[in-house]
Design a protein around this motif. Structure first.
Motif, short mmCIF file in Angstrom:
data_model
loop_
_atom_site.label_atom_id
_atom_site.label_comp_id
_atom_site.label_asym_id
_atom_site.label_seq_id
_atom_site.Cartn_x
_atom_site.Cartn_y
_atom_site.Cartn_z
N GLY A 1 0.83 -1.19 0.00
CA GLY A 1 0.00 0.00 0.00
C GLY A 1 0.86 1.24 0.00
N ARG A 2 0.61 2.12 0.95
CA ARG A 2 1.40 3.35 1.04
C ARG A 2 2.64 3.17 1.90
NH1 ARG A 2 -2.14 8.14 3.05
NH2 ARG A 2 -2.53 6.62 4.72
N HIS A 3 2.81 2.00 2.46
CA HIS A 3 3.88 1.80 3.42
C HIS A 3 5.04 1.01 2.81
CE1 HIS A 3 1.29 3.31 6.60
NE2 HIS A 3 0.33 2.53 6.14
N ARG A 4 6.22 1.23 3.39
CA ARG A 4 7.41 0.48 3.02
C ARG A 4 7.90 -0.29 4.24
NH1 ARG A 4 11.35 4.48 -0.52
NH2 ARG A 4 9.90 4.94 -2.21
N PHE A 5 8.24 -1.54 4.00
CA PHE A 5 8.73 -2.38 5.08
C PHE A 5 10.15 -2.85 4.73
CE2 PHE A 5 4.20 -2.44 5.49
CZ PHE A 5 3.99 -2.44 6.86
N TYR A 6 11.05 -2.70 5.70
CA TYR A 6 12.46 -3.02 5.49
C TYR A 6 12.81 -4.30 6.23
CZ TYR A 6 12.73 1.78 3.85
OH TYR A 6 12.54 2.95 3.16
N ARG A 7 13.73 -5.07 5.65
CA ARG A 7 14.23 -6.27 6.29
C ARG A 7 15.66 -6.51 5.84
NH1 ARG A 7 10.72 -11.07 5.33
NH2 ARG A 7 12.44 -12.14 6.37
N LEU A 8 16.38 -7.37 6.57
CA LEU A 8 17.73 -7.74 6.15
C LEU A 8 17.67 -8.40 4.78
CD1 LEU A 8 19.43 -9.18 9.36
CD2 LEU A 8 19.40 -6.83 8.53
N ALA A 9 18.70 -8.22 3.98
CA ALA A 9 18.72 -8.78 2.62
C ALA A 9 18.77 -10.29 2.63
CB ALA A 9 19.90 -8.21 1.84
N GLY A 10 19.08 -10.89 3.75
CA GLY A 10 19.12 -12.35 3.84
C GLY A 10 19.85 -12.80 5.08
N PRO A 11 19.86 -14.11 5.35
CA PRO A 11 20.54 -14.64 6.54
C PRO A 11 22.02 -14.28 6.59
CG PRO A 11 19.13 -16.30 5.55
CD PRO A 11 19.18 -15.16 4.58
N HIS A 12 22.64 -14.03 5.42
CA HIS A 12 24.07 -13.72 5.42
C HIS A 12 24.36 -12.42 6.15
CE1 HIS A 12 22.38 -11.62 1.94
NE2 HIS A 12 23.43 -10.82 1.95
N VAL A 13 23.41 -11.48 6.13
CA VAL A 13 23.61 -10.24 6.87
C VAL A 13 23.49 -10.51 8.37
CG1 VAL A 13 22.88 -7.85 7.16
CG2 VAL A 13 22.68 -8.95 4.92
N GLY A 14 22.54 -11.37 8.75
CA GLY A 14 22.45 -11.78 10.14
C GLY A 14 23.72 -12.48 10.60
N ASP A 15 24.33 -13.24 9.70
CA ASP A 15 25.59 -13.91 10.03
C ASP A 15 26.67 -12.89 10.37
OD1 ASP A 15 24.52 -16.41 9.60
OD2 ASP A 15 25.27 -16.58 7.55
N VAL A 16 26.70 -11.79 9.62
CA VAL A 16 27.71 -10.76 9.88
C VAL A 16 27.50 -10.17 11.26
CG1 VAL A 16 28.59 -8.51 9.16
CG2 VAL A 16 28.01 -10.21 7.44
N LEU A 17 26.24 -9.89 11.63
CA LEU A 17 25.96 -9.35 12.96
C LEU A 17 26.41 -10.30 14.05
CD1 LEU A 17 22.38 -7.88 12.33
CD2 LEU A 17 24.48 -6.58 12.71
N GLU A 18 26.11 -11.59 13.87
CA GLU A 18 26.52 -12.59 14.86
C GLU A 18 28.04 -12.72 14.91
OE1 GLU A 18 24.74 -14.91 17.04
OE2 GLU A 18 23.33 -13.26 16.80
N THR A 19 28.69 -12.64 13.76
CA THR A 19 30.15 -12.73 13.71
C THR A 19 30.78 -11.57 14.46
OG1 THR A 19 30.17 -13.93 11.62
CG2 THR A 19 32.15 -12.70 12.18
N LEU A 20 30.28 -10.36 14.20
CA LEU A 20 30.82 -9.19 14.89
C LEU A 20 30.57 -9.28 16.39
CD1 LEU A 20 29.79 -6.37 12.37
CD2 LEU A 20 32.10 -7.23 12.84
N ALA A 21 29.42 -9.84 16.78
CA ALA A 21 29.13 -10.01 18.20
C ALA A 21 30.14 -10.95 18.85
CB ALA A 21 27.71 -10.53 18.39
#
Length: 250
Positions: free
Chosen positions: A68-88
């Motif tokens: 509709g008029r809204h935009r919803f954002y999400r990570l491009a995929g699990p690989h980005v989540g992997d980077v967050l976990e790696t940095l953690a």
């Protein structure tokens, strides 16, 4: 002409901004969120959030979907989540300056989502129990989920020593998971992460996602609270896991 080396510095710079990291962390459990919700969860202004999202989209770290008029954002995929976990895994722990912050940190280590699957002590205990009940088997002769010598703490597991076990269909069915449905998903069935807080393997991939979804559907874990990846194992969930997988240490 062929391209040169990967521009690691350019991508790394995106993770060097604390505000952008808060935006990425808010999306770290796989949710799709509107910019206004992200602004609230990351503690940023609407203008600041939009600016950060534009940079993250340009770098291919987040995607946007219109509804509709809204935009919803999400990570491009699990690989980005992997980077967050790696940095953690390789980052120092932030100092705890209040009881609330200490409770939050402990909750993350106890049970959290890692993109769309379960991590922390709960995720590691589940994976170990699946191994003990032969829903999973190891292929390298090591009968545990402990970190292998080749596992680099600063990287997600590129390969893993696990396969589906002979009791998989029955065990996963008892946990509310349709193994055949998980196999039909358009992603790798078995994938594993080196849990940053426990330093042991936890189940990821399509099967890990199905397991987390089943636990939430059955009421075994509490729904995620806004802005926080921690999940709570309910009394029902604790009872069922003890009954079905003999997990008694959570």
């Amino acid at each position: 002409m062929s391209g040169g080396d990967a521009d690691i510095a350019r991508t790394a710079a995106l993770f060097a901004d604390p505000a952008r990291v808060r935006v990425l962390t808010a999306l770290g459990d796989g949710r799709s969120l509107a910019a206004s919700v992200l602004a609230s969860e990351a503690g940023l202004s609407a203008q600041g959030t939009s600016a950060h999202l534009a940079k993250l989209r340009e770098a291919g770290l987040v995607t946007v979907e219109r509804s509709g008029r809204h935009r919803f954002y999400r990570l491009a995929g699990p690989h980005v989540g992997d980077v967050l976990e790696t940095l953690a895994r390789i980052s120092p722990v932030q100092p705890v300056k209040s009881l609330k912050a200490g409770t939050r940190a402990e909750a993350l280590r106890y049970a959290r989502t890692c993109y769309d699957h379960l991590a922390g002590r709960l995720g590691v205990a589940l994976t170990a129990a699946l191994l003990e009940h032969r829903a999973l088997v190891t292929t390298d002769g090591v009968p545990t989920t402990e970190r292998r010598a080749r596992d680099q703490i600063s990287k997600p597991l590129a390969t893993h020593p696990y396969a589906i076990g002979p009791e998989a269909a029955e065990v996963f069915a008892s946990l509310g998971v349709d193994l055949d449905a998980a196999r039909r998903r358009k992603r790798q069935l078995l994938r594993f992460c080196l849990d940053w807080s426990e330093q042991r393997h936890h189940l990821a991939g399509a099967l890990g996602a199905e397991l987390a979804a089943a636990f939430e559907r059955l009421g075994w874990i509490e729904p995620r609270t806004p802005g926080h990846r921690a999940v709570r194992l309910t009394a029902t969930g604790r009872k069922e896991l003890e009954k079905r997988l003999e997990i008694r240490t959570l």
